[in-house]
Design an enzyme around this catalytic site. Structure first.
Site, short mmCIF file in Angstrom:
data_model
loop_
_atom_site.label_atom_id
_atom_site.label_comp_id
_atom_site.label_asym_id
_atom_site.label_seq_id
_atom_site.Cartn_x
_atom_site.Cartn_y
_atom_site.Cartn_z
N TYR A 23 -41.83 -25.84 -57.46
CA TYR A 23 -42.12 -26.39 -58.79
C TYR A 23 -42.98 -27.65 -58.68
O TYR A 23 -43.98 -27.79 -59.37
CB TYR A 23 -40.81 -26.67 -59.52
CG TYR A 23 -40.99 -27.26 -60.90
CD1 TYR A 23 -41.54 -26.50 -61.93
CD2 TYR A 23 -40.62 -28.56 -61.16
CE1 TYR A 23 -41.70 -27.03 -63.20
CE2 TYR A 23 -40.78 -29.11 -62.43
CZ TYR A 23 -41.32 -28.34 -63.43
OH TYR A 23 -41.49 -28.87 -64.69
N LYS A 27 -46.92 -28.31 -59.91
CA LYS A 27 -47.29 -29.43 -60.77
C LYS A 27 -48.39 -30.27 -60.11
O LYS A 27 -49.35 -30.66 -60.77
CB LYS A 27 -46.08 -30.31 -61.07
CG LYS A 27 -45.09 -29.68 -62.03
CD LYS A 27 -43.90 -30.58 -62.29
CE LYS A 27 -44.23 -31.74 -63.15
NZ LYS A 27 -44.48 -31.46 -64.56
#
Length: 105
Positions: A23, A27
């Protein structure tokens, strides 16, 4: 999530990212892509926030208040560090950035 969390002092916005999961990596890659495509034309602002809280919806503060009203004792993890961010303040800040960037183009 774009930093691994091993640093004991606040991260600087100019600091190299160091995500430690998929994750965070996605990002960081998204930020990198946007910086490459939009930064030169002054059409970009990256805001990193955590623990978004407001008067509506579910957030940490609302959940804790609800649990405290229902129970005598609650268990909460204590290995996470965040900075509560007011949703209202964040929205106002976003509009200030938009208006500022519109005056610069």
């Amino acid at each position: 999530y774009v930093f691994d969390g091993h640093q004991n002092i606040p991260y600087k916005t100019s600091q190299k990212t160091s995500p430690n999961n998929a994750y965070g990596t996605s990002k960081a890659e998204g930020e990198k892509f946007l910086l490459e495509k939009l930064n030169q034309i002054n059409q970009l602002a990256i805001l990193r926030t955590s623990w978004l809280m407001g008067a509506h919806g579910i957030n940490f503060a609302v959940k804790m208040l609800k649990l405290l009203s229902e129970r005598e004792k609650i268990n909460v993890v204590y290995d996470q560090i965040g900075v509560p961010t007011s949703a209202k303040h964040l929205a106002k800040t976003c509009w200030k950035i938009v208006n500022y960037k519109n005056t610069k183009t």
